[in-house]
Scaffold this active site. Structure first.
Site, mmCIF file in Angstrom:
data_model
loop_
_atom_site.group_PDB
_atom_site.id
_atom_site.type_symbol
_atom_site.label_atom_id
_atom_site.label_comp_id
_atom_site.label_asym_id
_atom_site.label_seq_id
_atom_site.Cartn_x
_atom_site.Cartn_y
_atom_site.Cartn_z
ATOM 1 N N ASP A 136 1.096 -0.967 0.196
ATOM 2 C CA ASP A 136 -0.129 -0.060 0.274
ATOM 3 C C ASP A 136 0.906 1.083 0.114
ATOM 4 O O ASP A 136 2.032 1.017 0.839
ATOM 5 C CB ASP A 136 -1.047 0.084 1.280
ATOM 6 C CG ASP A 136 -1.754 1.664 1.494
ATOM 7 O OD1 ASP A 136 -1.969 1.867 0.575
ATOM 8 O OD2 ASP A 136 -2.312 1.507 2.738
ATOM 9 N N ASN A 190 -0.499 4.651 -0.563
ATOM 10 C CA ASN A 190 -0.649 5.552 0.466
ATOM 11 C C ASN A 190 -1.451 6.160 1.589
ATOM 12 O O ASN A 190 -2.525 6.460 1.539
ATOM 13 C CB ASN A 190 -1.468 6.695 -0.899
ATOM 14 C CG ASN A 190 -3.005 5.648 -0.741
ATOM 15 O OD1 ASN A 190 -2.849 4.082 -0.220
ATOM 16 N ND2 ASN A 190 -3.573 5.853 -1.712
ATOM 17 N N ASP A 245 -4.343 4.173 2.798
ATOM 18 C CA ASP A 245 -5.437 3.774 3.061
ATOM 19 C C ASP A 245 -5.878 2.072 3.571
ATOM 20 O O ASP A 245 -7.061 2.297 3.113
ATOM 21 C CB ASP A 245 -6.166 3.760 1.938
ATOM 22 C CG ASP A 245 -5.947 2.861 0.704
ATOM 23 O OD1 ASP A 245 -5.408 2.563 0.358
ATOM 24 O OD2 ASP A 245 -6.864 3.167 -0.736
ATOM 25 N N ASP A 269 -1.774 -1.097 -3.508
ATOM 26 C CA ASP A 269 -2.092 -0.347 -4.662
ATOM 27 C C ASP A 269 -0.747 -1.351 -6.336
ATOM 28 O O ASP A 269 0.213 -1.130 -5.952
ATOM 29 C CB ASP A 269 -2.419 0.575 -4.362
ATOM 30 C CG ASP A 269 -1.310 1.795 -3.634
ATOM 31 O OD1 ASP A 269 -0.477 1.227 -4.438
ATOM 32 O OD2 ASP A 269 -1.305 2.018 -2.611
ATOM 33 N N ASP A 284 -5.249 -10.067 -15.430
ATOM 34 C CA ASP A 284 -5.440 -11.463 -15.764
ATOM 35 C C ASP A 284 -7.362 -11.129 -16.028
ATOM 36 O O ASP A 284 -7.825 -10.298 -15.884
ATOM 37 C CB ASP A 284 -6.183 -11.613 -14.396
ATOM 38 C CG ASP A 284 -6.251 -12.858 -13.109
ATOM 39 O OD1 ASP A 284 -7.252 -13.320 -14.409
ATOM 40 O OD2 ASP A 284 -5.834 -12.965 -11.882
ATOM 41 N N ASP A 298 -9.149 -16.283 -16.229
ATOM 42 C CA ASP A 298 -9.939 -16.792 -14.979
ATOM 43 C C ASP A 298 -11.524 -17.517 -16.282
ATOM 44 O O ASP A 298 -11.969 -17.432 -17.201
ATOM 45 C CB ASP A 298 -10.750 -15.375 -14.981
ATOM 46 C CG ASP A 298 -11.640 -15.715 -13.710
ATOM 47 O OD1 ASP A 298 -10.358 -16.459 -12.654
ATOM 48 O OD2 ASP A 298 -12.534 -15.927 -13.422
ATOM 49 N N GLU A 305 -7.121 -20.228 -16.503
ATOM 50 C CA GLU A 305 -7.684 -21.631 -15.159
ATOM 51 C C GLU A 305 -8.526 -22.909 -15.652
ATOM 52 O O GLU A 305 -9.824 -22.542 -15.964
ATOM 53 C CB GLU A 305 -8.812 -20.543 -14.069
ATOM 54 C CG GLU A 305 -8.090 -21.078 -13.414
ATOM 55 C CD GLU A 305 -9.659 -20.762 -12.131
ATOM 56 O OE1 GLU A 305 -9.628 -20.433 -10.752
ATOM 57 O OE2 GLU A 305 -10.322 -19.509 -12.764
ATOM 58 N N ASP A 349 -6.676 -18.303 -4.330
ATOM 59 C CA ASP A 349 -7.648 -19.040 -4.003
ATOM 60 C C ASP A 349 -6.547 -20.341 -3.075
ATOM 61 O O ASP A 349 -8.296 -20.825 -3.372
ATOM 62 C CB ASP A 349 -8.277 -19.852 -5.480
ATOM 63 C CG ASP A 349 -8.608 -18.331 -6.224
ATOM 64 O OD1 ASP A 349 -9.201 -17.657 -5.826
ATOM 65 O OD2 ASP A 349 -9.200 -18.481 -7.003
HETATM 66 C C1 GLC Z 1 -11.702 -17.579 -9.928
HETATM 67 C C2 GLC Z 1 -10.823 -16.966 -9.763
HETATM 68 C C3 GLC Z 1 -11.269 -16.328 -8.353
HETATM 69 C C4 GLC Z 1 -12.016 -16.171 -8.639
HETATM 70 C C5 GLC Z 1 -12.946 -16.950 -9.604
HETATM 71 C C6 GLC Z 1 -14.306 -16.468 -10.614
HETATM 72 O O1 GLC Z 1 -11.596 -19.495 -10.247
HETATM 73 O O2 GLC Z 1 -9.316 -17.361 -9.438
HETATM 74 O O3 GLC Z 1 -10.288 -15.908 -7.751
HETATM 75 O O4 GLC Z 1 -13.956 -16.006 -7.604
HETATM 76 O O5 GLC Z 1 -12.445 -16.832 -10.343
HETATM 77 O O6 GLC Z 1 -13.952 -15.151 -11.139
HETATM 78 CA CA CA Z 2 -2.912 2.469 -1.001
#
Ligand code: GLC
Ligand code: CA
Length: 531
Positions: A24, A26, A28, A32, A101, A198, A239, A312
């Site tokens: 982080d 800043n 908060d 970031d 991603d 994903d 994935e 995950d």
């Molecule tokens: C994938 C991601 C996971 C997310 C899911 C829905 O499994 O790795 O973190 O919750 O997809 O997008």
């Molecule tokens: Ca931040």
């Protein structure tokens, strides 16, 4: 067997950053992009040359960024597009790559496409999602409850494979395919070098048929995204949801023009009966899965993804290693077992310092939607104590606690209040402590990755296992031409190990041994070149 393109990719070492929890800048309490920029040297010095950034796009954060509200803008908490440009620049200047991603299966219900789509049946976005007058099947959401949600405004049900706020896109609609191609193009133009995709296997459905969620047009859609002139050079990792080698060949054999590689998940069940239930298991189980995949993938022009942790998954070291007295030994031994195999290494933030799972005494300390859903379900039949034990073991919060850079309050991650509790073991396990220790896991990773980078045997070379299936240790060799290396990884008990050929003094060893043969302590490992 590897094509030139894939040979190149074996030189990539990917460090996965969960931006919300990395650094982080800043105060908060939320990690970031400027935070990531400030740690690029840390990542590079480790020996990684690519960063996979979990979703950093505009999002209401119902599922921490996996609910995207605008694919071409940055999440407010993470910074601005200028920060992103600076990050890309910072990476490229260091000779490193950026992997974003991509979440093509669903958008946030806040996304403009959904907001328009729900208005009625005859606007340009009407068919961007799956709308039905009544649920056409009994699919359940991955996070619990029905996968169909009634929307008052439209007067119909929409599909959400994940949370109610993550509406599944209808890929049967060519406009959706085009819209996602535009997203990919946008980021390629910005300089992005690859994508992690994903739940890629989910995008093609065959509704209202409901046999399964993998519809027949999947490969067509993948090629639409990554088989084009503009995208074919990218590194892409899907994935996946398959353990079937024939299927994997269809997804990512080089000549298919689809994905570069895919995450295969069966070994991730190591050490657990189900996601929330531990099972006493050993390194042997992991070895058997890995060996199987090395052998199966070697027969094709395929890149295997070497990973045992991600955002995950509860940390593997706590499931199959000893994350207390022998934490250093376990972390380094497992690293040698996994990252010197044939494939592309993925290191998850914190893995390089042997971060274990965390522990909390109340469900109020958890954030993850999946954990909270599971807590409710288990509480119907189990006691509070039994339920919390399961949640602590399996929670996706485990890898998502703020990165522990040091043992101070805020752990060097933030000067403010972190969005998620500090890791319960952060005072003990943190980067500063690891680097100050006589035996540093980070330094072991550095040596390992350097050895890998310096010797083709570990990247493009052949793999052969020489320990027997019944052995309580793992010995494999990697060979390129005349150059042959032995990797010896012992398991939980002291063992005497004798190699069938003579080796030089080990080039890498976690306990500083000077010969590859002999007695190995629990979790001891050594890597040595054949004479
Ligand atoms: C994938 C991601 C996971 C997310 C899911 C829905 O499994 O790795 O973190 O919750 O997809 O997008
Ligand atoms: Ca931040």
């Amino acid at each position: 067997m590897l094509s030139e393109k894939y040979k190149e990719f074996t030189k990539w070492v990917i460090y996965q950053v969960y931006p919300r929890s990395f650094m982080d800048s800043n105060g908060d309490g939320i990690g970031d992009l400027q935070g990531v920029i400030s740690k690029l040297d840390y990542i590079k010095d480790l020996g990684a040359n690519a960063v996979w950034l979990c979703p950093c796009f505009k999002s209401p954060n119902e599922d921490n960024g996996y609910d995207v509200a605008d694919y071409c803008d940055i999440m407010d908490e993470f910074g601005t597009m200028e920060d992103m440009d600076q990050l890309i620049d910072g990476l490229h200047k260091r000779g490193m790559k950026l992997i974003l991603d991509l979440v093509p299966n669903h958008t946030s219900t806040d996304h403009k496409w959904f907001q328009e789509s729900r208005k009625g049946k005859d606007n340009p976005y009407s068919d961007y999602y799956y709308w039905f007058d009544a649920p056409p099947n009994d699919w359940e959401s991955s996070f619990g409850g029905s996968a169909w949600q009634y929307d008052e405004m439209r007067g119909q049900y929409y599909l959400h494979t994940f949370t109610v706020g993550q509406a599944d896109l209808n890929w049967e609609n060519p406009a959706v395919v085009k819209a996602m191609q535009d997203v990919v193009d946008f980021w390629v133009d910005k300089g992005c070098d690859g994508f992690r995709i994903d739940v890629i296997d989910c995008i093609a459905k065959d509704l209202p048929n409901d046999k399964d969620r993998m519809g027949p047009r999947l490969h067509e859609y993948i090629r639409a995204l990554f088989g084009c002139e503009k995208t074919a050079h990218l590194f892409t990792v899907g994935e996946g949801n398959t353990n079937d080698i024939e299927d994997i060949v269809l997804h990512c054999a080089a000549e298919r023009g689809e994905l570069s590689t895919i995450f295969i998940f069966d070994h991730m069940e190591c050490g657990r009966a189900d996601k929330f239930t531990p099972k006493k298991e050993s390194l042997k189980t992991l070895r058997d899965y890995l060996t199987g995949w090395q052998e199966k993938t070697s027969k094709h022009d395929l890149l295997y993804s070497l990973f045992i942790e991600n955002h995950d998954q509860p940390q593997m070291i706590s499931r199959i290693g000893n994350d207390r007295e022998l934490r250093y030994e376990s972390a380094t031994d497992i690293a040698a077992m996994v990252f010197l195999l044939k494939g592309v290494p993925f290191i998850y933030q914190g893995q390089e310092i042997g971060m274990p799972v965390a522990h909390y005494d109340s469900i109020d300390e958890f954030n993850d939607v999946e954990s909270i859903g599971a807590y409710r379900k288990y509480r119907e039949t189990l006691s509070e104590e039994e339920t919390l034990e399961k949640i602590n073991f399996g929670s996706r919060d485990n890898p998502r606690h703020p990165m522990a850079w040091n043992g101070t309050e805020g752990n060097g991650f933030t000067t403010g209040k972190p969005w998620l509790l500090p890791h319960s073991r952060a005072a003990e396990v943190n980067v500063e402590n690891d680097l100050a220790a006589d035996r540093s896991i980070y330094r072991f990773y550095q040596e390992l990755l350097k050895l890998r980078a310096d010797n083709d045997a570990f990247t493009t070379g052949d793999f052969e296992v020489i320990s027997a299936p019944e052995d309580d240790f793992f010995v494999f060799i990697r060979t390129a031409g005349d150059d042959k290396w032995a990797v010896v990884c012992n398991f939980e008990e002291e063992r005497n190990i004798k190699l069938p050929f003579e080796c030089e003094e080990p080039a890498l060893s976690n306990l500083g041994r000077d010969t590859a043969d002999g007695t190995y302590a629990p979790y001891e490992c050594a890597v040595a070149r054949a004479r």
